[in-house]
Scaffold this motif. Structure first.
Motif, PDB file in Angstrom:
ATOM      1  N   LYS A 126      37.189  48.609  36.961  1.00  0.00           N
ATOM      2  CA  LYS A 126      37.064  47.521  37.943  1.00  0.00           C
ATOM      3  C   LYS A 126      35.674  47.503  38.569  1.00  0.00           C
ATOM      4  O   LYS A 126      35.101  46.443  38.812  1.00  0.00           O
ATOM      5  CB  LYS A 126      38.131  47.679  39.043  1.00  0.00           C
ATOM      6  N   ARG A 127      35.133  48.708  38.831  1.00  0.00           N
ATOM      7  CA  ARG A 127      33.784  48.779  39.414  1.00  0.00           C
ATOM      8  C   ARG A 127      32.750  48.227  38.436  1.00  0.00           C
ATOM      9  O   ARG A 127      31.825  47.520  38.821  1.00  0.00           O
ATOM     10  CB  ARG A 127      33.452  50.232  39.777  1.00  0.00           C
ATOM     11  N   ARG A 128      32.907  48.594  37.165  1.00  0.00           N
ATOM     12  CA  ARG A 128      31.971  48.089  36.145  1.00  0.00           C
ATOM     13  C   ARG A 128      32.101  46.577  35.997  1.00  0.00           C
ATOM     14  O   ARG A 128      31.113  45.860  35.855  1.00  0.00           O
ATOM     15  CB  ARG A 128      32.223  48.793  34.800  1.00  0.00           C
ATOM     16  N   PHE A 129      33.346  46.095  36.050  1.00  0.00           N
ATOM     17  CA  PHE A 129      33.627  44.651  35.955  1.00  0.00           C
ATOM     18  C   PHE A 129      32.961  43.912  37.123  1.00  0.00           C
ATOM     19  O   PHE A 129      32.327  42.875  36.944  1.00  0.00           O
ATOM     20  CB  PHE A 129      35.156  44.459  35.975  1.00  0.00           C
ATOM     21  N   ARG A 130      33.086  44.483  38.329  1.00  0.00           N
ATOM     22  CA  ARG A 130      32.496  43.867  39.517  1.00  0.00           C
ATOM     23  C   ARG A 130      30.977  43.795  39.380  1.00  0.00           C
ATOM     24  O   ARG A 130      30.346  42.773  39.687  1.00  0.00           O
ATOM     25  CB  ARG A 130      32.897  44.690  40.755  1.00  0.00           C
ATOM     26  N   LYS A 131      30.387  44.882  38.885  1.00  0.00           N
ATOM     27  CA  LYS A 131      28.927  44.939  38.704  1.00  0.00           C
ATOM     28  C   LYS A 131      28.483  43.864  37.697  1.00  0.00           C
ATOM     29  O   LYS A 131      27.480  43.171  37.889  1.00  0.00           O
ATOM     30  CB  LYS A 131      28.547  46.337  38.201  1.00  0.00           C
ATOM     31  N   PHE A 132      29.273  43.707  36.639  1.00  0.00           N
ATOM     32  CA  PHE A 132      28.989  42.700  35.607  1.00  0.00           C
ATOM     33  C   PHE A 132      29.051  41.292  36.204  1.00  0.00           C
ATOM     34  O   PHE A 132      28.175  40.457  35.986  1.00  0.00           O
ATOM     35  CB  PHE A 132      29.993  42.857  34.465  1.00  0.00           C
ATOM     36  N   LEU A 133      30.098  41.026  37.002  1.00  0.00           N
ATOM     37  CA  LEU A 133      30.261  39.701  37.604  1.00  0.00           C
ATOM     38  C   LEU A 133      29.135  39.384  38.596  1.00  0.00           C
ATOM     39  O   LEU A 133      28.674  38.246  38.673  1.00  0.00           O
ATOM     40  CB  LEU A 133      31.608  39.581  38.313  1.00  0.00           C
ATOM     41  N   ILE A 134      28.691  40.407  39.347  1.00  0.00           N
ATOM     42  CA  ILE A 134      27.584  40.199  40.294  1.00  0.00           C
ATOM     43  C   ILE A 134      26.321  39.808  39.522  1.00  0.00           C
ATOM     44  O   ILE A 134      25.590  38.896  39.923  1.00  0.00           O
ATOM     45  CB  ILE A 134      27.352  41.465  41.150  1.00  0.00           C
ATOM     46  N   TYR A 135      26.095  40.481  38.372  1.00  0.00           N
ATOM     47  CA  TYR A 135      24.927  40.141  37.544  1.00  0.00           C
ATOM     48  C   TYR A 135      25.024  38.691  37.051  1.00  0.00           C
ATOM     49  O   TYR A 135      24.069  37.911  37.143  1.00  0.00           O
ATOM     50  CB  TYR A 135      24.825  41.091  36.341  1.00  0.00           C
ATOM     51  N   VAL A 136      26.206  38.305  36.547  1.00  0.00           N
ATOM     52  CA  VAL A 136      26.401  36.947  36.017  1.00  0.00           C
ATOM     53  C   VAL A 136      26.208  35.911  37.125  1.00  0.00           C
ATOM     54  O   VAL A 136      25.597  34.863  36.927  1.00  0.00           O
ATOM     55  CB  VAL A 136      27.808  36.817  35.376  1.00  0.00           C
ATOM     56  N   CYS A 179      35.638  33.257  29.749  1.00  0.00           N
ATOM     57  CA  CYS A 179      34.588  32.497  29.029  1.00  0.00           C
ATOM     58  C   CYS A 179      35.214  31.442  28.117  1.00  0.00           C
ATOM     59  O   CYS A 179      34.517  30.578  27.584  1.00  0.00           O
ATOM     60  CB  CYS A 179      33.717  33.421  28.189  1.00  0.00           C
ATOM     61  N   LEU A 180      36.538  31.546  27.906  1.00  0.00           N
ATOM     62  CA  LEU A 180      37.312  30.585  27.099  1.00  0.00           C
ATOM     63  C   LEU A 180      36.844  30.526  25.649  1.00  0.00           C
ATOM     64  O   LEU A 180      36.869  29.473  25.015  1.00  0.00           O
ATOM     65  CB  LEU A 180      37.269  29.183  27.743  1.00  0.00           C
ATOM     66  N   MET A 181      36.412  31.661  25.132  1.00  0.00           N
ATOM     67  CA  MET A 181      36.095  31.754  23.704  1.00  0.00           C
ATOM     68  C   MET A 181      37.411  31.881  22.940  1.00  0.00           C
ATOM     69  O   MET A 181      38.332  32.553  23.399  1.00  0.00           O
ATOM     70  CB  MET A 181      35.202  32.976  23.433  1.00  0.00           C
ATOM     71  N   GLN A 199      29.820  31.496  33.988  1.00  0.00           N
ATOM     72  CA  GLN A 199      29.367  30.972  35.286  1.00  0.00           C
ATOM     73  C   GLN A 199      30.163  29.724  35.674  1.00  0.00           C
ATOM     74  O   GLN A 199      30.607  29.596  36.819  1.00  0.00           O
ATOM     75  CB  GLN A 199      27.873  30.634  35.231  1.00  0.00           C
ATOM     76  N   THR A 200      30.351  28.816  34.713  1.00  0.00           N
ATOM     77  CA  THR A 200      31.131  27.595  34.986  1.00  0.00           C
ATOM     78  C   THR A 200      32.541  27.964  35.446  1.00  0.00           C
ATOM     79  O   THR A 200      33.078  27.393  36.393  1.00  0.00           O
ATOM     80  CB  THR A 200      31.217  26.703  33.723  1.00  0.00           C
TER      81      THR A 200
END
Length: 433
Positions: A126-136, A179-181, A199-200
């Motif tokens: 979850k921490r890694r996910f949060r860090k990823f989302l902050i970057y995005v 991302c809806l891929m 982002q969308t």
């Protein structure tokens, strides 16, 4: 030709530009393949006999033949705002977005707090996910100082995930549910396009808080009708119940009109969906199976929500393509009170449609009535420059409009020679031409 959503958007935009538009459709209703039908028309279309009394009143129903949700800050919303078609429609948000993982239906987190409580991933993940989302969230394509040393035009999506230490299960959930891929091909392509999709999704989610999707009250049939009204206001002419018998070509092989019965309309170009064109102008791209189900309860494990979307990532059920489940009800004025309409759809991989949608149907619980369709999807062979036949692609098997909007923008550029201005902010309500 054809009053599907794409054709109606184009006819509306062209009439606004001062073009003379004649719009014909072989059906007696607007929407073509993406129409919303009442019970009588629906049962008639599927030759299902008498409408059962337990479904309630005919006038309470607007059942979409191709059900899709609209991304709140996506391209279709921008088009609706651009043209002020929003004044003819009312939208409501969808109550929840879910993903299927390990045999369970789990909510896609809508807030950072939800993400921390979500059983989708462990504490450290979850921490890694949060860090990823902050970057995005802070990434801006036109501001290199937000890149943090990562070149997303070169780096693949797989490498970006690995850079943030995200495990394959998290990668699958982010790619498919956010991302809806629809398959795994994007993982080995430059990450930029996928990050912009994410982002969308995040911006759309922040807009309403329950899910990133909105949906028109009275069903999707209102969308083509809204753009048709725009076209008519600007001088366009509509003819329903009028089939096209022949597209007429001049000596140079360019379309110069259409024939219907013993009448002919002359035109500089012909635009339409694949069903109106000769087979040598289009090619099949696959098949989509859709199952429309009537339920007397909300979909289990979706918190009794009046509306919901569930994405089943293909790899979770041994498939290449994702399966999409979406449900709507009387809160969006598409069914009688107490009746829920759920639709399961996917791109076919074998010749057995029932087996293909089985993992989605298994999530629905008791089904009172269901209708299954298998549609072959088509795309144009040429871009229309040579023969002046501008053809849209068929709607795909996803439960959202994102890839269909890309086709719509491509069609507009082929027809007009210019890009449609999409710089409008989807939060704006004052936009106009």
């Amino acid at each position: 030709m054809g009053t599907g959503l794409k054709e109606c958007v184009i006819s509306g935009l062209l009439s606004v530009k001062g073009k003379k538009v004649l719009h014909v459709d072989r059906n007696g209703y607007y929407g073509a393949d993406c129409a919303s039908l009442n019970l009588t028309n629906l049962f008639e279309k599927f030759q299902a006999g008498e409408v059962p009394s337990y479904l309630g009143s005919n006038r309470d129903y607007n059942v979409d033949l191709i059900p899709k949700f609209i991304m709140a800050c996506g391209n279709l919303t921008k088009m609706l705002l651009h043209t002020k078609v929003t004044r003819y429609l009312e939208f409501k948000s969808i109550d929840g977005s879910y993903v299927y993982k390990g045999g369970k239906v789990l909510k896609v987190p809508a807030t950072p707090e939800e993400a921390l409580r979500s059983p989708l991933m462990g504490l450290f993940e979850k921490r890694r996910f949060r860090k990823f989302l902050i970057y995005v969230d802070q990434f801006k394509e036109d501001k290199p100082d937000t890149y943090e040393g990562l070149n997303l035009r070169v780096m693949t999506m797989r490498q970006l995930y690995e850079h943030f230490g995200l495990v394959p299960e998290s990668q699958e959930f982010i790619s498919h549910a956010m991302c809806l891929m629809t398959d795994e091909a994007h993982l080995d392509k430059p990450a930029l396009a996928t990050v912009l999709e994410l982002q969308t999704y995040c911006y759309s989610l922040a807009r309403y808080g329950t899910s990133p999707y909105i949906y028109p009250v009275y069903g999707l049939g209102g969308l083509p009708e809204g753009f048709s009204r725009l076209c008519a206001i600007h001088g366009g002419t509509f003819m329903l119940n009028r089939d096209v018998d022949e597209i007429v070509f001049d000596s140079n092989g360019k379309a110069c009109g259409v024939k219907s019965g013993n009448e002919m309309a002359k035109a500089k170009m012909v635009i339409g969906d694949p069903s109106y064109f000769p087979r040598d102008k289009i090619r099949p791209t696959g098949q989509v199976v859709r199952c429309i189900c009537f339920l007397n309860h909300s979909i289990p494990n979706t918190n009794d929500n009046e509306s919901a979307q569930i994405i089943i990532p293909g790899p979770q059920v041994g498939r290449k393509n994702d399966i999409f489940v979406c449900s709507v009800s009387s809160s969006h004025a598409v069914s009688a009170r107490g009746i829920y309409i759920a639709i399961v759809s996917t791109k076919m991989e074998t010749g057995k449609p029932e087996e293909e949608v089985a993992p989605g149907l298994a999530l629905l619980g008791h089904i009172m009535q269901r209708f299954t369709t298998v549609a072959t999807t088509y795309e144009p062979i040429g871009d229309g420059a040579e023969d002046q036949c501008f053809i849209s692609s068929s709607f795909d098997g996803t439960s959202h409009f994102e890839s269909d909007c890309d086709d719509l923008l491509s069609l507009y550029k082929r027809v007009t020679g210019e890009e449609l201005d999409m710089t409008i902010n989807a939060d704006s309500v004052e936009a106009d031409y």
